[in-house]
Design a protein around this motif. Structure first.
Motif, PDB file in Angstrom:
ATOM      1  N   UNK A   9      -1.837  20.257   5.235  1.00 54.78           N
ATOM      2  CA  UNK A   9      -2.702  19.088   5.058  1.00 54.78           C
ATOM      3  C   UNK A   9      -4.081  19.313   5.678  1.00 54.78           C
ATOM      4  N   UNK A  10      -4.997  18.433   5.282  1.00 56.51           N
ATOM      5  CA  UNK A  10      -6.344  18.396   5.863  1.00 56.51           C
ATOM      6  C   UNK A  10      -7.098  19.712   5.696  1.00 56.51           C
ATOM      7  N   UNK A  11      -7.037  20.272   4.489  1.00 53.41           N
ATOM      8  CA  UNK A  11      -7.869  21.427   4.205  1.00 53.41           C
ATOM      9  C   UNK A  11      -9.346  21.024   4.241  1.00 53.41           C
ATOM     10  N   UNK A  12     -10.192  21.962   4.551  1.00 55.31           N
ATOM     11  CA  UNK A  12     -11.633  21.705   4.636  1.00 55.31           C
ATOM     12  C   UNK A  12     -12.306  22.271   3.391  1.00 55.31           C
ATOM     13  N   UNK A  13     -13.155  21.453   2.753  1.00 55.38           N
ATOM     14  CA  UNK A  13     -13.869  21.916   1.565  1.00 55.38           C
ATOM     15  C   UNK A  13     -15.261  22.395   1.940  1.00 55.38           C
ATOM     16  N   UNK A  14     -15.606  23.587   1.493  1.00 56.75           N
ATOM     17  CA  UNK A  14     -16.922  24.166   1.728  1.00 56.75           C
ATOM     18  C   UNK A  14     -17.710  24.115   0.425  1.00 56.75           C
ATOM     19  N   UNK A  71      -0.676  23.962  13.501  1.00 60.36           N
ATOM     20  CA  UNK A  71      -0.200  22.738  12.845  1.00 60.36           C
ATOM     21  C   UNK A  71       1.280  22.461  13.104  1.00 60.36           C
ATOM     22  N   UNK A  72       1.960  23.409  13.699  1.00 59.58           N
ATOM     23  CA  UNK A  72       3.387  23.216  13.968  1.00 59.58           C
ATOM     24  C   UNK A  72       4.263  23.312  12.740  1.00 59.58           C
ATOM     25  N   UNK A  73       3.790  23.985  11.696  1.00 53.92           N
ATOM     26  CA  UNK A  73       4.570  24.088  10.459  1.00 53.92           C
ATOM     27  C   UNK A  73       5.694  25.110  10.602  1.00 53.92           C
ATOM     28  N   UNK A  74       6.786  24.835   9.894  1.00 54.01           N
ATOM     29  CA  UNK A  74       7.911  25.757   9.860  1.00 54.01           C
ATOM     30  C   UNK A  74       8.295  26.040   8.414  1.00 54.01           C
ATOM     31  N   UNK A  75       8.846  27.222   8.186  1.00 52.83           N
ATOM     32  CA  UNK A  75       9.264  27.636   6.860  1.00 52.83           C
ATOM     33  C   UNK A  75      10.709  28.139   6.928  1.00 52.83           C
ATOM     34  N   UNK A  76      11.530  27.671   5.994  1.00 52.11           N
ATOM     35  CA  UNK A  76      12.888  28.199   5.926  1.00 52.11           C
ATOM     36  C   UNK A  76      12.815  29.643   5.434  1.00 52.11           C
ATOM     37  N   UNK A  77      13.538  30.524   6.128  1.00 52.55           N
ATOM     38  CA  UNK A  77      13.475  31.952   5.816  1.00 52.55           C
ATOM     39  C   UNK A  77      14.892  32.515   5.803  1.00 52.55           C
ATOM     40  N   UNK A  92       7.665  33.162  12.644  1.00 52.62           N
ATOM     41  CA  UNK A  92       8.407  33.291  13.896  1.00 52.62           C
ATOM     42  C   UNK A  92       7.896  34.438  14.749  1.00 52.62           C
ATOM     43  N   UNK A  93       8.824  35.201  15.316  1.00 50.54           N
ATOM     44  CA  UNK A  93       8.452  36.309  16.201  1.00 50.54           C
ATOM     45  C   UNK A  93       8.443  37.647  15.470  1.00 50.54           C
ATOM     46  N   UNK A  94       8.422  37.589  14.153  1.00 55.77           N
ATOM     47  CA  UNK A  94       8.393  38.834  13.394  1.00 55.77           C
ATOM     48  C   UNK A  94       7.166  39.649  13.768  1.00 55.77           C
ATOM     49  N   UNK A  95       7.309  40.958  13.905  1.00 54.72           N
ATOM     50  CA  UNK A  95       6.194  41.777  14.374  1.00 54.72           C
ATOM     51  C   UNK A  95       5.125  42.045  13.323  1.00 54.72           C
ATOM     52  N   UNK A  96       5.409  41.700  12.066  1.00 56.19           N
ATOM     53  CA  UNK A  96       4.444  42.009  11.011  1.00 56.19           C
ATOM     54  C   UNK A  96       3.999  40.727  10.290  1.00 56.19           C
ATOM     55  N   UNK A 106       8.646  29.283  12.687  1.00 60.85           N
ATOM     56  CA  UNK A 106       7.310  28.715  12.908  1.00 60.85           C
ATOM     57  C   UNK A 106       6.261  29.618  12.270  1.00 60.85           C
ATOM     58  N   UNK A 107       5.257  28.992  11.655  1.00 59.11           N
ATOM     59  CA  UNK A 107       4.177  29.741  11.018  1.00 59.11           C
ATOM     60  C   UNK A 107       3.000  29.841  11.980  1.00 59.11           C
ATOM     61  N   UNK A 108       2.692  31.032  12.402  1.00 55.87           N
ATOM     62  CA  UNK A 108       1.603  31.254  13.353  1.00 55.87           C
ATOM     63  C   UNK A 108       0.640  32.289  12.778  1.00 55.87           C
ATOM     64  N   UNK A 109      -0.493  32.426  13.448  1.00 60.61           N
ATOM     65  CA  UNK A 109      -1.542  33.331  12.961  1.00 60.61           C
ATOM     66  C   UNK A 109      -1.740  33.117  11.467  1.00 60.61           C
ATOM     67  N   UNK A 110      -1.914  31.852  11.121  1.00 60.85           N
ATOM     68  CA  UNK A 110      -1.864  31.455   9.713  1.00 60.85           C
ATOM     69  C   UNK A 110      -3.192  30.878   9.238  1.00 60.85           C
ATOM     70  N   UNK A 111      -3.629  31.318   8.074  1.00 67.74           N
ATOM     71  CA  UNK A 111      -4.821  30.740   7.443  1.00 67.74           C
ATOM     72  C   UNK A 111      -4.674  30.814   5.937  1.00 67.74           C
ATOM     73  N   UNK A 112      -5.306  29.856   5.257  1.00 68.14           N
ATOM     74  CA  UNK A 112      -5.193  29.758   3.803  1.00 68.14           C
ATOM     75  C   UNK A 112      -6.557  29.454   3.210  1.00 68.14           C
ATOM     76  N   UNK A 113      -6.815  29.987   2.019  1.00 70.97           N
ATOM     77  CA  UNK A 113      -8.063  29.702   1.297  1.00 70.97           C
ATOM     78  C   UNK A 113      -7.738  29.561  -0.185  1.00 70.97           C
ATOM     79  N   UNK A 114      -8.163  28.439  -0.780  1.00 65.56           N
ATOM     80  CA  UNK A 114      -7.912  28.167  -2.193  1.00 65.56           C
ATOM     81  C   UNK A 114      -9.242  28.062  -2.938  1.00 65.56           C
TER      82      UNK A 114
END
Length: 309
Positions: free
Chosen positions: A229-234, A247-253, A293-297, A268-276
């Protein structure tokens, strides 16, 4: 004095999407006469006033959501007409794609509530129009019509005026998602989908729908859906984007290798960014990078799709 059926006739006259509707008239001697709306070319009442005319006319755009799809833009040509009859108020909704409805409504604090019927051709299956019970509610210039019996529950969001450029992009896009999984390689899902919509408060949301990635070093992966939610429009780059690391988002994996489940849970989704980005033809490109999560990649995904209606 006009009777209620006079108003109903007037509301149905000239409507091409009500071919399945039947008008039933019970005469004073008890006999019943039935007509299909498609059989009625003209209606005249002797010694009556002229046909009932709307006291208000509005045009607007609609966005539709159901149990099968998220908010999707369906044009700027939906009409809302308001009639007064016998001390009551009626609203007539008309749209070429989403049919016709007549509602008896009340107005309080500039908000409309009412019950009625919608005549709609199933947008997926087609065929003849069917009649559904429906509820109309909301501010006068932003009315929602809830049709509970259609496609597991359908909401037609009518808004007065013209849709913004962003609203016109609202819908679900299907296409190809190319995903790089750390050092394990690049994989392609040809049946991926993303949904984009504009919320009532003007904010932007995008949902990454669930998908599968098969043949990785970890096995076959199943990734669940999640919404950003709350994407920013440029305005300068014409992009919708966000760093959603916090954002505290989680994904079933889930990972299955050689028939056995090796990993499963909410990550948990971390180091996360999106661009549409939307091109001049309305096609959607999404670049989505995240760590689960804690996945190394990290996972890096590039989606390209066209809107589905």
């Amino acid at each position: 004095m006009k009777y209620f059926f006079t108003l109903v006739f007037a509301l149905l006259a000239g409507v091409t999407t009500t071919t399945a509707q039947t008008v039933t008239i019970t005469k004073t001697d008890g006999t019943i006469v039935k007509y299909k709306a498609s059989e009625i070319k003209n209606i005249q009442f002797a010694n009556e006033e002229s046909a009932t005319k709307p006291i208000h006319n509005f045009e607007g755009y609609i966005v539709v959501r159901s149990a099968f799809f998220f908010d999707t833009y369906y044009g700027d040509d939906a009409k809302m007409e308001v009639y007064a009859q016998g001390g009551k108020t009626y609203c007539k909704f008309t749209d070429e794609k989403w049919g016709t409805g007549i509602f008896e409504v009340t107005l309080k604090d500039n908000k409309i509530t009412g019950m009625g019927k919608m005549s709609i051709v199933d947008p997926i299956k087609g065929g003849a129009a069917k009649e559904y019970n429906a509820i109309m509610a909301g501010p006068m210039m932003a009315v929602n019509i809830s049709v509970t019996g259609l496609m597991g529950g359908t909401t037609i969001k009518w808004r007065n005026g013209k849709a913004s450029d962003a609203v016109k992009l609202s819908g679900t896009y299907t296409g190809e998602n190319t995903i790089s999984v750390g050092f394990a390689g690049t994989f392609t899902n040809k049946n991926a989908a993303h949904s984009f919509w504009v919320n009532d408060d003007g904010t932007y949301s995008i949902m990454v729908l669930g998908q599968q990635i098969n043949g990785t070093a970890m096995g076959d992966l199943t990734l669940g859906a999640y919404t950003i939610n709350n994407l920013v429009y440029d305005e300068k780059t014409k992009t919708f984007s966000k760093d959603y690391s916090n954002d505290g988002l989680k994904m079933k994996f889930k990972a299955v290798k050689d028939g056995a489940t090796t990993l499963e849970g909410d990550y948990a989704l971390t180091k996360a960014n999106i661009k549409a980005t939307f091109d001049k033809d309305g096609n959607l490109k999404v670049e989505n990078n995240f760590t689960a999560g804690s996945m190394p990649f990290p996972l890096k995904a590039v989606f390209n799709g066209k809107i589905k209606k």
